[in-house]
Design an enzyme around this catalytic site. Structure first.
Site, PDB file in Angstrom:
ATOM      1  N   ARG A  46     -15.927   0.402 -10.919  1.00 59.25           N
ATOM      2  CA  ARG A  46     -17.534  -0.233 -10.710  1.00 59.25           C
ATOM      3  C   ARG A  46     -18.685   0.720 -10.456  1.00 59.25           C
ATOM      4  NH1 ARG A  46     -16.784  -5.370  -6.997  1.00 59.25           N
ATOM      5  NH2 ARG A  46     -16.098  -4.115  -5.424  1.00 59.25           N
ATOM      6  N   LYS A 143       1.096  -0.434  -4.128  1.00 57.03           N
ATOM      7  CA  LYS A 143       1.192  -1.946  -3.282  1.00 57.03           C
ATOM      8  C   LYS A 143       0.090  -2.622  -3.048  1.00 57.03           C
ATOM      9  CE  LYS A 143       1.874  -0.815   1.710  1.00 57.03           C
ATOM     10  NZ  LYS A 143       2.149  -0.128   2.961  1.00 57.03           N
ATOM     11  N   GLU A 211       4.350   3.635  14.028  1.00 59.19           N
ATOM     12  CA  GLU A 211       2.560   4.560  13.591  1.00 59.19           C
ATOM     13  C   GLU A 211       2.092   4.822  15.019  1.00 59.19           C
ATOM     14  OE1 GLU A 211       0.789   3.610   9.735  1.00 59.19           O
ATOM     15  OE2 GLU A 211       1.890   2.132  10.572  1.00 59.19           O
ATOM     16  N   HIS A 235       9.077  -0.189   1.969  1.00 61.23           N
ATOM     17  CA  HIS A 235       9.023   0.827   2.636  1.00 61.23           C
ATOM     18  C   HIS A 235      10.906   1.314   3.088  1.00 61.23           C
ATOM     19  CE1 HIS A 235       5.514   2.182   1.744  1.00 61.23           C
ATOM     20  NE2 HIS A 235       5.071   1.649   2.356  1.00 61.23           N
ATOM     21  N   LYS A 326       2.859  -0.507  14.739  1.00 61.12           N
ATOM     22  CA  LYS A 326       1.702   0.731  14.974  1.00 61.12           C
ATOM     23  C   LYS A 326       1.178   0.367  16.388  1.00 61.12           C
ATOM     24  CE  LYS A 326      -0.487  -1.221  10.661  1.00 61.12           C
ATOM     25  NZ  LYS A 326      -0.603   0.390  10.335  1.00 61.12           N
TER      26      LYS A 326
HETATM   27  P1  NAD Z   1     -11.273   1.003  -2.186  1.00 56.68           P
HETATM   28  O1  NAD Z   1     -11.228  -0.332  -1.434  1.00 56.68           O
HETATM   29  O2  NAD Z   1     -10.846   2.315  -1.200  1.00 56.68           O
HETATM   30  O3  NAD Z   1     -11.114   1.123  -3.648  1.00 56.68           O
HETATM   31  C1  NAD Z   1     -11.059  -0.156  -4.652  1.00 56.68           C
HETATM   32  C2  NAD Z   1     -11.819   1.078  -5.850  1.00 56.68           C
HETATM   33  O4  NAD Z   1     -11.496  -0.050  -6.440  1.00 56.68           O
HETATM   34  C3  NAD Z   1     -13.224   1.001  -5.468  1.00 56.68           C
HETATM   35  O5  NAD Z   1     -13.201   2.433  -5.706  1.00 56.68           O
HETATM   36  C4  NAD Z   1     -14.026  -0.403  -6.262  1.00 56.68           C
HETATM   37  O6  NAD Z   1     -14.707   0.544  -7.096  1.00 56.68           O
HETATM   38  C5  NAD Z   1     -12.141   0.054  -6.653  1.00 56.68           C
HETATM   39  N1  NAD Z   1     -12.734  -1.481  -7.572  1.00 56.68           N
HETATM   40  C6  NAD Z   1     -13.224  -3.068  -6.561  1.00 56.68           C
HETATM   41  N2  NAD Z   1     -13.547  -3.571  -7.707  1.00 56.68           N
HETATM   42  C7  NAD Z   1     -14.040  -3.169  -9.173  1.00 56.68           C
HETATM   43  C8  NAD Z   1     -13.998  -3.817 -10.412  1.00 56.68           C
HETATM   44  N3  NAD Z   1     -14.315  -5.112 -10.763  1.00 56.68           N
HETATM   45  N4  NAD Z   1     -14.253  -3.519 -11.410  1.00 56.68           N
HETATM   46  C9  NAD Z   1     -13.328  -1.779 -11.413  1.00 56.68           C
HETATM   47  N5  NAD Z   1     -13.157  -1.036 -10.037  1.00 56.68           N
HETATM   48  C10 NAD Z   1     -12.973  -1.976  -9.390  1.00 56.68           C
HETATM   49  O7  NAD Z   1      -9.373   0.633  -1.769  1.00 56.68           O
HETATM   50  P2  NAD Z   1      -7.843   1.827  -1.308  1.00 56.68           P
HETATM   51  O8  NAD Z   1      -7.826   1.925   0.371  1.00 56.68           O
HETATM   52  O9  NAD Z   1      -7.927   2.885  -2.353  1.00 56.68           O
HETATM   53  O10 NAD Z   1      -7.017   0.691  -2.381  1.00 56.68           O
HETATM   54  C11 NAD Z   1      -6.661   0.646  -3.468  1.00 56.68           C
HETATM   55  C12 NAD Z   1      -5.645  -0.054  -3.326  1.00 56.68           C
HETATM   56  O11 NAD Z   1      -3.541   1.363  -3.376  1.00 56.68           O
HETATM   57  C13 NAD Z   1      -5.362  -1.304  -3.119  1.00 56.68           C
HETATM   58  O12 NAD Z   1      -4.930  -2.142  -3.917  1.00 56.68           O
HETATM   59  C14 NAD Z   1      -4.415  -0.431  -1.153  1.00 56.68           C
HETATM   60  O13 NAD Z   1      -3.424  -2.107  -1.553  1.00 56.68           O
HETATM   61  C15 NAD Z   1      -3.511   0.327  -2.142  1.00 56.68           C
HETATM   62  N6  NAD Z   1      -2.919   0.946  -1.160  1.00 56.68           N
HETATM   63  C16 NAD Z   1      -3.933   1.832  -0.358  1.00 56.68           C
HETATM   64  C17 NAD Z   1      -3.582   2.597   1.004  1.00 56.68           C
HETATM   65  C18 NAD Z   1      -4.641   3.521   1.258  1.00 56.68           C
HETATM   66  O14 NAD Z   1      -3.975   4.506   1.907  1.00 56.68           O
HETATM   67  N7  NAD Z   1      -5.951   3.456   1.183  1.00 56.68           N
HETATM   68  C19 NAD Z   1      -1.296   2.899   0.532  1.00 56.68           C
HETATM   69  C20 NAD Z   1      -0.985   2.397  -0.416  1.00 56.68           C
HETATM   70  C21 NAD Z   1      -1.991   1.616  -0.738  1.00 56.68           C
END
Ligand code: NAD
Length: 478
Positions: A46, A143, A211, A235, A326
């Site tokens: 976004r 996930k 963790e 997991h 955790k």
């Molecule tokens: P984040 O909040 O850091 O990033 C979200 C991303 O989505 C950003 O790039 C944002 O610009 C984009 N976004 C949000 N709304 C949008 C829209 N309407 N249109 C287009 N893009 C949009 O989240 P994250 O931590 O990177 O996690 C992303 C996914 O991965 C989630 O489903 C989360 O559960 C999963 N996940 C994350 C981790 C982690 O370590 N961060 C681990 C496992 C799973």
């Protein structure tokens, strides 16, 4: 195995997961020469950003999270040349035409949904409507996959409107770990273990994923989820499946996943006396769980331990003990297969109790140990001692182990190859929720309050008792 040139679109390409795991992982594959010329990576999120600004972000992410990876001079520039960015709105039509313009025919297309799950349906629908989804395209879904059986079913149904199951890659990064795959190699590549891999010879199995960190800034999300939904349903369940499944006829995606599904379906409902839920308290290093999630009455668990049984011929009567939490003593994950005592000790009662344990360490220092009973050296008579035969992959394989891709790298490359073996199938996810839902509903109906445990400990005392009652104990993980 080489891969074909690909177009990889990372929706959420500016997010935490993309910066910490996906982009540095892709750079490592690039350095290893595994990203063929002509491949492109397109960040789509976004945030308003130019390609130059995105490349800078990618370069910073590689510097911060690339693990100090050094490549030949100029490699990073070459990698960044393959990277571009399109501001794209998952909930609106902005950016989609431009994004579509970047897609090439005759190239593998992969769309990584690294965004919150509420956007999965929007992305699938727009990929379809803007004509970007070809029959060969793949989507990678992060996930959490649903919050319960009902939401998981709805999500599966939404994705199925636009993509065939063979195009959907549900990630569980635990399956991408080297050791987890080695577990299959050890079980099915050796004569030594499989004949003993059953209730007759195995006393019990322990799976621990510990963790040291608390929920940190994820409190809002975590408090709606808890350890059961966040860790066990996916997991730990996947690890349990790989330990418990029957040998598939071949190492092929559906053959493996069929066997895993049978395990989940054979899991018995868990007696609530066999579940211990906990919440970490406060100490000088940090606030309590309830302070972290800013709800003084929260009943969500940051720790869970449970004893499960699998009702089938192989495992009848063999308990599987699972625990995860955790702010525990160590960041360590391990699966331990604890074999039964020898049926008769010829060395007498003084020799004590000795058991073989096959321990599979997922972190830190991935590897396996097999505890074997030997004679204590020296002239002191026949005293017995358990010593570990240690196979640390870093030591055994030398530099090759260091080159081994991390879980995300491996899984992304499997997506490009079109290999779904290490990804969860829709029916597996639903079966896992069908098992966890009643347990969660059970403790909600009982208004169960989690036990407080000291940060830096091994969890609540009751979790230790869960084992002690059965004359067993948790292994120390460190
Ligand atoms: P984040 O909040 O850091 O990033 C979200 C991303 O989505 C950003 O790039 C944002 O610009 C984009 N976004 C949000 N709304 C949008 C829209 N309407 N249109 C287009 N893009 C949009 O989240 P994250 O931590 O990177 O996690 C992303 C996914 O991965 C989630 O489903 C989360 O559960 C999963 N996940 C994350 C981790 C982690 O370590 N961060 C681990 C496992 C799973």
């Amino acid at each position: 195995i080489p891969v074909d040139p690909f177009d990889l679109v990372i929706f959420g390409g500016t997010g935490d997961l993309a910066r910490r795991k996906i982009l540095p992982g892709l750079f490592r594959r690039f350095c290893a020469g595994q990203m063929p010329e002509g491949s492109q990576i397109i960040g789509a999120a976004r945030s308003e950003m130019t390609t130059d600004e995105y490349r800078q972000m990618v370069s910073d992410a590689v510097a911060e999270f690339g693990g100090g990876l050094t490549c030949e001079a100029g490699t990073l520039d070459a990698f960044l040349n393959a990277v571009s960015y399109v501001t794209t709105d998952a909930k609106g039509d902005g950016g989609w035409v431009e994004l579509n313009g970047k897609m090439r025919d005759d190239t593998v297309r992969a769309f990584y949904f690294s965004v919150g799950p509420s956007l999965f349906g929007d992305l699938a629908e727009r990929l379809h409507r803007f004509g970007m989804a070809t029959p060969e395209s793949r989507i990678v879904v992060e996930k959490p996959f649903g919050h319960d059986l009902e939401t998981a079913r709805a999500l599966n149904a939404t994705l199925a409107q636009h993509f065939h199951e063979t195009q959907i890659y549900r990630i569980d990064h635990y399956l991408g770990k080297e050791t987890v795959q080695n577990l299959m190699a050890v079980r099915f590549g050796n004569m030594l273990f499989e004949p003993l891999w059953n209730a007759q010879y195995v006393d019990h199995i322990q799976i621990t994923v510990a963790e040291t960190v608390g929920v940190g800034g994820r409190g809002g999300y975590y408090d709606k989820s808890g350890a059961m939904r966040d860790m066990v349903q996916n997991h730990l369940m996947q690890l349990l499946c790989l330990i418990a499944m029957e040998p598939p006829a071949k190492f092929d995606p559906d053959a493996v996943r069929d066997e895993k599904l049978k395990v989940i379906r054979a899991l018995e409902p868990v007696d609530w006396h066999h579940i211990v839920r906990g919440q970490y308290g406060a100490d000088k290093n940090g606030p309590s769980y309830r302070d972290d999630v800013e709800d003084p009455k929260s009943r969500t668990e940051s720790f869970i331990a449970m004893k499960c049984h699998i009702s089938n011929w192989r495992w009848a009567g063999t308990p599987f003990y699972l625990r995860t939490g955790k702010r525990l003593k160590a960041r360590a994950s391990e699966i331990a297969v604890v074999f039964k005592d020898a049926p008769h000790s010829i060395f007498g009662a003084d020799a004590g109790r000795h058991r073989n344990v096959l321990a599979i360490r997922l972190q830190p220092n991935e590897g396996m140990t097999l505890d074997v009973t030997i004679k204590e050296p020296g002239p002191g008579g026949m005293r017995l001692l358990d010593v570990p035969l240690d196979m640390s992959f870093a030591e055994a394989l030398g530099p090759d182990a260091e080159e081994a891709p991390d879980a995300y790298e491996r899984l992304i490359m499997d997506v490009i190859r079109g290999n779904q073996t290490l990804f969860m199938r829709g029916d597996e996810v639903e079966a896992a929720w069908a098992w966890t839902d009643p347990l969660i509903e059970g403790w909600q109906a009982r208004n169960d309050v989690p036990k407080t445990y000291d940060p830096g400990s091994s969890g609540p005392e009751d979790a230790l008792m869960l084992m002690h009652r059965d004359g067993r104990k948790w292994r120390e993980v460190k």
